[in-house]
Design a protein around this motif. Structure first.
Motif, PDB file in Angstrom:
ATOM      1  N   TYR A  70       0.761  -1.223  -0.043  1.00  0.00           N
ATOM      2  CA  TYR A  70      -0.046  -0.131   0.004  1.00  0.00           C
ATOM      3  C   TYR A  70       0.836   1.156  -0.044  1.00  0.00           C
ATOM      4  CZ  TYR A  70      -3.884   3.011   1.327  1.00  0.00           C
ATOM      5  OH  TYR A  70      -5.014   3.982   1.432  1.00  0.00           O
ATOM      6  N   PHE A  71       0.623   2.209  -1.013  1.00  0.00           N
ATOM      7  CA  PHE A  71       1.289   3.458  -0.998  1.00  0.00           C
ATOM      8  C   PHE A  71       0.571   4.738  -0.800  1.00  0.00           C
ATOM      9  CE2 PHE A  71       3.333   6.681  -3.617  1.00  0.00           C
ATOM     10  CZ  PHE A  71       4.584   6.557  -3.696  1.00  0.00           C
ATOM     11  N   THR A  72       1.098   5.615   0.020  1.00  0.00           N
ATOM     12  CA  THR A  72       0.267   6.949   0.146  1.00  0.00           C
ATOM     13  C   THR A  72       1.315   8.086  -0.355  1.00  0.00           C
ATOM     14  OG1 THR A  72       0.861   7.109   2.408  1.00  0.00           O
ATOM     15  CG2 THR A  72      -1.110   6.155   1.767  1.00  0.00           C
ATOM     16  N   LYS A  73       0.732   9.134  -0.885  1.00  0.00           N
ATOM     17  CA  LYS A  73       1.391  10.414  -1.053  1.00  0.00           C
ATOM     18  C   LYS A  73       0.577  11.439  -0.746  1.00  0.00           C
ATOM     19  CE  LYS A  73       4.334  12.346  -4.693  1.00  0.00           C
ATOM     20  NZ  LYS A  73       5.878  11.810  -4.071  1.00  0.00           N
ATOM     21  N   ASN A  74       1.073  12.160   0.629  1.00  0.00           N
ATOM     22  CA  ASN A  74       0.302  12.947   1.032  1.00  0.00           C
ATOM     23  C   ASN A  74       0.972  14.685   1.093  1.00  0.00           C
ATOM     24  OD1 ASN A  74      -1.742  11.119   2.052  1.00  0.00           O
ATOM     25  ND2 ASN A  74      -0.273  10.542   3.647  1.00  0.00           N
ATOM     26  N   PHE A  75       0.071  15.451   0.628  1.00  0.00           N
ATOM     27  CA  PHE A  75       0.663  16.977   0.383  1.00  0.00           C
ATOM     28  C   PHE A  75       0.318  17.715   1.444  1.00  0.00           C
ATOM     29  CE2 PHE A  75       0.478  15.389  -3.993  1.00  0.00           C
ATOM     30  CZ  PHE A  75       1.777  15.701  -4.587  1.00  0.00           C
ATOM     31  N   THR A  76       1.310  18.650   1.782  1.00  0.00           N
ATOM     32  CA  THR A  76       1.202  19.415   3.038  1.00  0.00           C
ATOM     33  C   THR A  76       0.186  20.431   2.600  1.00  0.00           C
ATOM     34  OG1 THR A  76       3.700  19.305   3.478  1.00  0.00           O
ATOM     35  CG2 THR A  76       2.249  21.161   4.584  1.00  0.00           C
TER      36      THR A  76
END
Length: 378
Positions: free
Chosen positions: A237-243
């Motif tokens: 599982y992969f997540t990319k969370n932006f500020t």
């Protein structure tokens, strides 16, 4: 373009190197003549050019009972006959060492300095009439506990990368990577693994909204099923969370696959597949990448081999990119022949075909290039 990766693997036994005290020096040189039909990857008004690539390198390697070390310098000088604005000089400096602290524990350190460029047409940034030049420094430490043949082994890595562009600051980043992996041997030929990767990506442009954090959790296995089949597979599982709230985050399944099949003594077939998300270079918030490749290498005689490779890749641009979404499908066919004139001298002929079919027609392109190279390694 120079490689971003170096490793503490000693050179092949077929290349003796030059003794220098307790170490050995491995000098080398490669010259390539290339003809590219579309150097800027353009939809219209393609520019073709002959290109010469000069690549000297030297590596110093040493081995003691308790540690290994590796020092590398290489440069690549590219010259375009029909487009002098695209000329470049890249350089790589790297140092790596591995200490065997105890019978089960080992500590590794790696440092790297890279002076590189982005070829025109390979990013979505404004064309400034020349390649974008950049430099980066990287420092990484790793600690492993457990022998490679042990029932269980723990591997950890932490690294810091600083990347700076010469012409502008939109692509300047500070990136911290942390990796932890547990490997468990279930049988002599099969190992299971659990892996977690975390990255903090900090863009240095004051007004940038691209700061983000990547988290990846994987489960997988490596296997040596027979003398003919080896491989590694990971899924997770992969997540990319932006500020920044205005950026669109990504969450989904990721995978990595690498398999080698040797149906006959002189035949090798390699298969790779990946799914992951990456940062953009001008369009969208992130890019979802999926690719699969297949390569068949045939050793016809002790000195003569051929490789046929095919790659299919898809890039989906996610986030706020306007009313028209963008997705690119790229296919690439590679054909090459290598002939070892001597143990230290190799001649290679290659032919590549690349096609990109985009949902936005202006991003379509076709490209073909052939090359001939001569590589010497002592």
């Amino acid at each position: 373009m120079l490689s971003l990766v170096c490793s503490t693997a000693l050179a092949e036994d077929t290349i003796p190197g030059i003794a220098l005290g307790p170490a050995r020096v491995f000098p080398g040189f490669e010259f390539t003549l290339k003809q590219d039909s579309n150097i800027l990857q353009q939809h219209n008004d393609e520019i073709s050019s002959f290109i010469t690539l000069w690549k000297p390198q030297v590596k110093l390697e040493g081995k003691k009972p308790s540690y290994l070390y590796d020092l590398t310098w290489e440069t690549e000088i590219g010259r375009y006959l029909s487009s002098a604005a695209d000329n470049y000089e890249d350089m790589l400096l790297s140092a790596e060492t591995l200490w065997q602290l105890t019978r089960r524990a080992e500590l590794g350190l790696q440092g790297q300095y890279l002076n590189e460029h982005d070829d025109r047409g390979t990013t979505d940034r404004v064309d400034i009439g020349a390649p974008y030049q950049w430099h980066s420094s990287h420092l990484e430490g790793r600690f492993n506990y457990g022998r490679p043949s042990a029932k269980a082994r723990i591997e950890t890595q932490i690294g810091k990368t600083l990347k700076r562009y010469d012409e502008f600051s939109l692509g300047d980043i500070d990136q911290t990577d942390i990796i932890a992996r547990v490997i468990y041997r279930t049988s002599p030929k099969i190992r299971l693994l659990l892996e977690t990767n975390h990255s903090l990506i900090d863009y240095q442009e004051p007004n940038s909204t691209q700061d983000n954090q990547v988290n990846q959790y994987l489960i997988g296995a490596t296997w040596y099923a027979t003398s003919k089949t080896t491989g590694k597979a990971k899924v997770g599982y992969f997540t990319k969370n932006f500020t920044a709230a205005e950026r669109e985050d990504f969450a989904g399944i990721s995978w990595e696959l690498g398999m080698r099949w040797t149906p006959a003594t002189r035949t090798t077939i390699d298969t790779t597949a990946r799914r992951y998300a990456s940062d953009t270079t001008g369009i969208g918030d992130y890019i979802l990448n999926q690719d699969v490749s297949l390569a068949w290498t045939q050793l016809w005689r002790p000195r003569l081999s051929t490789t046929v490779g095919f790659t299919l890749a898809k890039q989906e641009f996610g986030g706020q990119i306007g009313s028209i979404p963008r997705a690119d499908n790229v296919s690439e066919l590679n054909l090459s022949t290598s002939y070892d004139w001597r143990k230290w001298l190799t001649l290679k002929l290659g032919l590549n075909f690349v096609q990109r079919d985009s949902s936005l027609d202006e991003n379509d392109f076709n490209r073909m290039f052939w090359l001939i190279s001569l590589k010497a390694a002592f």
